[in-house]
Design a protein around this motif. Sequence first.
Motif, PDB file in Angstrom:
ATOM      1  N   THR A 136       6.975 -26.344   2.720  1.00 15.83           N
ATOM      2  CA  THR A 136       6.696 -26.870   4.095  1.00 15.83           C
ATOM      3  C   THR A 136       5.215 -27.136   4.544  1.00 15.83           C
ATOM      4  N   VAL A 137       4.810 -26.006   4.687  1.00 11.04           N
ATOM      5  CA  VAL A 137       3.651 -26.113   4.931  1.00 11.04           C
ATOM      6  C   VAL A 137       2.151 -26.782   4.220  1.00 11.04           C
ATOM      7  N   THR A 138       2.786 -26.576   3.125  1.00 12.71           N
ATOM      8  CA  THR A 138       1.457 -27.590   1.818  1.00 12.71           C
ATOM      9  C   THR A 138       1.455 -29.215   1.952  1.00 12.71           C
ATOM     10  N   TYR A 139       3.180 -29.355   2.224  1.00 17.14           N
ATOM     11  CA  TYR A 139       3.438 -30.929   2.562  1.00 17.14           C
ATOM     12  C   TYR A 139       2.680 -31.653   3.781  1.00 17.14           C
ATOM     13  N   LEU A 140       2.572 -30.733   4.372  1.00 20.29           N
ATOM     14  CA  LEU A 140       2.003 -30.978   6.011  1.00 20.29           C
ATOM     15  C   LEU A 140       1.504 -31.960   6.334  1.00 20.29           C
ATOM     16  N   PRO A 141      -0.193 -31.504   4.863  1.00 24.80           N
ATOM     17  CA  PRO A 141      -1.278 -31.998   5.615  1.00 24.80           C
ATOM     18  C   PRO A 141      -1.430 -34.043   5.307  1.00 24.80           C
ATOM     19  N   HIS A 142      -0.396 -33.547   4.039  1.00 22.44           N
ATOM     20  CA  HIS A 142       0.192 -35.238   3.525  1.00 22.44           C
ATOM     21  C   HIS A 142       0.173 -36.449   3.833  1.00 22.44           C
ATOM     22  N   VAL A 189     -14.141 -32.881  -1.469  1.00 23.91           N
ATOM     23  CA  VAL A 189     -13.389 -32.994  -2.781  1.00 23.91           C
ATOM     24  C   VAL A 189     -12.283 -31.452  -2.482  1.00 23.91           C
ATOM     25  N   ILE A 190     -12.974 -30.096  -1.341  1.00 25.46           N
ATOM     26  CA  ILE A 190     -12.241 -29.298  -0.831  1.00 25.46           C
ATOM     27  C   ILE A 190     -11.172 -29.638  -0.124  1.00 25.46           C
ATOM     28  N   THR A 191     -11.269 -31.050   0.690  1.00 23.28           N
ATOM     29  CA  THR A 191     -10.872 -31.457   1.944  1.00 23.28           C
ATOM     30  C   THR A 191      -9.737 -32.265   1.098  1.00 23.28           C
ATOM     31  N   SER A 192     -10.274 -32.930  -0.116  1.00 25.55           N
ATOM     32  CA  SER A 192      -8.947 -33.699  -0.655  1.00 25.55           C
ATOM     33  C   SER A 192      -7.484 -32.965  -1.517  1.00 25.55           C
ATOM     34  N   ILE A 193      -7.881 -31.806  -2.191  1.00 25.68           N
ATOM     35  CA  ILE A 193      -7.231 -30.544  -2.685  1.00 25.68           C
ATOM     36  C   ILE A 193      -6.834 -30.331  -1.274  1.00 25.68           C
ATOM     37  N   PHE A 194      -7.101 -29.412  -0.574  1.00 25.75           N
ATOM     38  CA  PHE A 194      -6.486 -29.644   1.078  1.00 25.75           C
ATOM     39  C   PHE A 194      -5.118 -30.327   1.013  1.00 25.75           C
ATOM     40  N   GLN A 195      -5.722 -32.012   1.485  1.00 24.12           N
ATOM     41  CA  GLN A 195      -4.482 -32.328   1.602  1.00 24.12           C
ATOM     42  C   GLN A 195      -3.594 -33.825   0.972  1.00 24.12           C
ATOM     43  N   GLY A 196      -3.777 -32.406  -0.110  1.00 23.56           N
ATOM     44  CA  GLY A 196      -2.828 -33.467  -1.170  1.00 23.56           C
ATOM     45  C   GLY A 196      -2.490 -32.689  -2.306  1.00 23.56           C
ATOM     46  N   PHE A 197      -2.242 -31.457  -2.857  1.00 22.77           N
ATOM     47  CA  PHE A 197      -1.990 -30.601  -3.613  1.00 22.77           C
ATOM     48  C   PHE A 197      -0.933 -29.826  -2.428  1.00 22.77           C
ATOM     49  N   GLY A 198      -0.281 -30.077  -1.900  1.00 23.46           N
ATOM     50  CA  GLY A 198       0.724 -29.824  -2.054  1.00 23.46           C
ATOM     51  C   GLY A 198       2.098 -30.795  -2.394  1.00 23.46           C
ATOM     52  N   TRP A 199       1.313 -32.016  -1.861  1.00 20.23           N
ATOM     53  CA  TRP A 199       2.773 -33.315  -2.240  1.00 20.23           C
ATOM     54  C   TRP A 199       2.468 -33.003  -3.344  1.00 20.23           C
TER      55      TRP A 199
END
Length: 326
Positions: A136-142, A189-199
């Motif tokens: 849930t926490v990792t999905y949220l940034p998406h 790159v880092i912020t893009s990974i943070f936003q999308g890896f969970g989703w």
Amino acid sequence: MDDTVIVRGAQAPNKDKKLEKAMLRKTKWKKIKQYRLLLLMMVPAVIYYITFHYLPMYGVLLAFKDFKILKGIMGSPWVGLDLFRTIFQDDYFYTVLKNTLIISFYKLLFGFPVPIFFALLLSEVTNAKYKRIVQTVTYLPHFISWVVLAGIFFTFFSLGGPLNTIITLFGGDPVLFLADARYFRSILVITSIFQGFGWGSIIYFAAISNIDPQLYEAAIIDGAGRFKRMFYISIPMLVPIIVIMLILSMSGVLDAGFDQIFNMYNAQVYNVADIIDTYVYRKGIVEMNYSYATAVGLFKSVVALILIFAVNRVVKLIGGKDHALW
């Protein structure tokens, strides 16, 4: 008498074909009736794609015309391929193209494996409650807009932000990261990974959950540990999904992330951050050069289509038809 027999014999196959066609029609209508609710659920998506993706393709004509607002698309004069010649003679276009390819390649190289590793590692967690919380926490940034995320990252990377506070505590000088060309691409790159890896890991979780549990049970009996089960069972079973996702990712090689870059870049980092989409935005919306912007956008779409076909072909040659998209 013989002629009659010949005619009847010729008519028989035709009747059989008609019966087969009639049976196929009945079967199709039965399937449509059986799955009518699912088909009905598809209607909004179909309407969306027709309205916002297919009908606007009419506007591609602008790439071959000297568009005049008062004359409209059809009334504007044809210029053929003149706009494309202008694009390829513009030195700055090659800078923009290079930035797009570099940023996209970095995101693909470093960002593509992260959801896979995350799904593999989290699938080994036995505590169901903890697993759900992490997911849930990792999905949220998406679901957070890049406008909001950009504001958060501006604060984090600012001169008085947490990162510079840590640097100054260790005796270093504060750095304005988002205005420094040396760091900007890495931050993207880092912020893009943070936003999308969970989703992005959802599809891999689904694939892992469909692996036959008996394979893991047999491996445990043979003495295989967690990492061996991961490398010899989970990863090989994920290969078809990974390949398909890689092929689909190739369509975005020239799409380095307009929302992210537009909200985070500034004039100080144009030389390393200006991509095709932001270039098209400035040319089309700001400068109102609609024909030129359309030509650049069409070039991008054609290259993306070629890349998808090329990667799919390479996958067919290397791994066979089972791993290709079509």
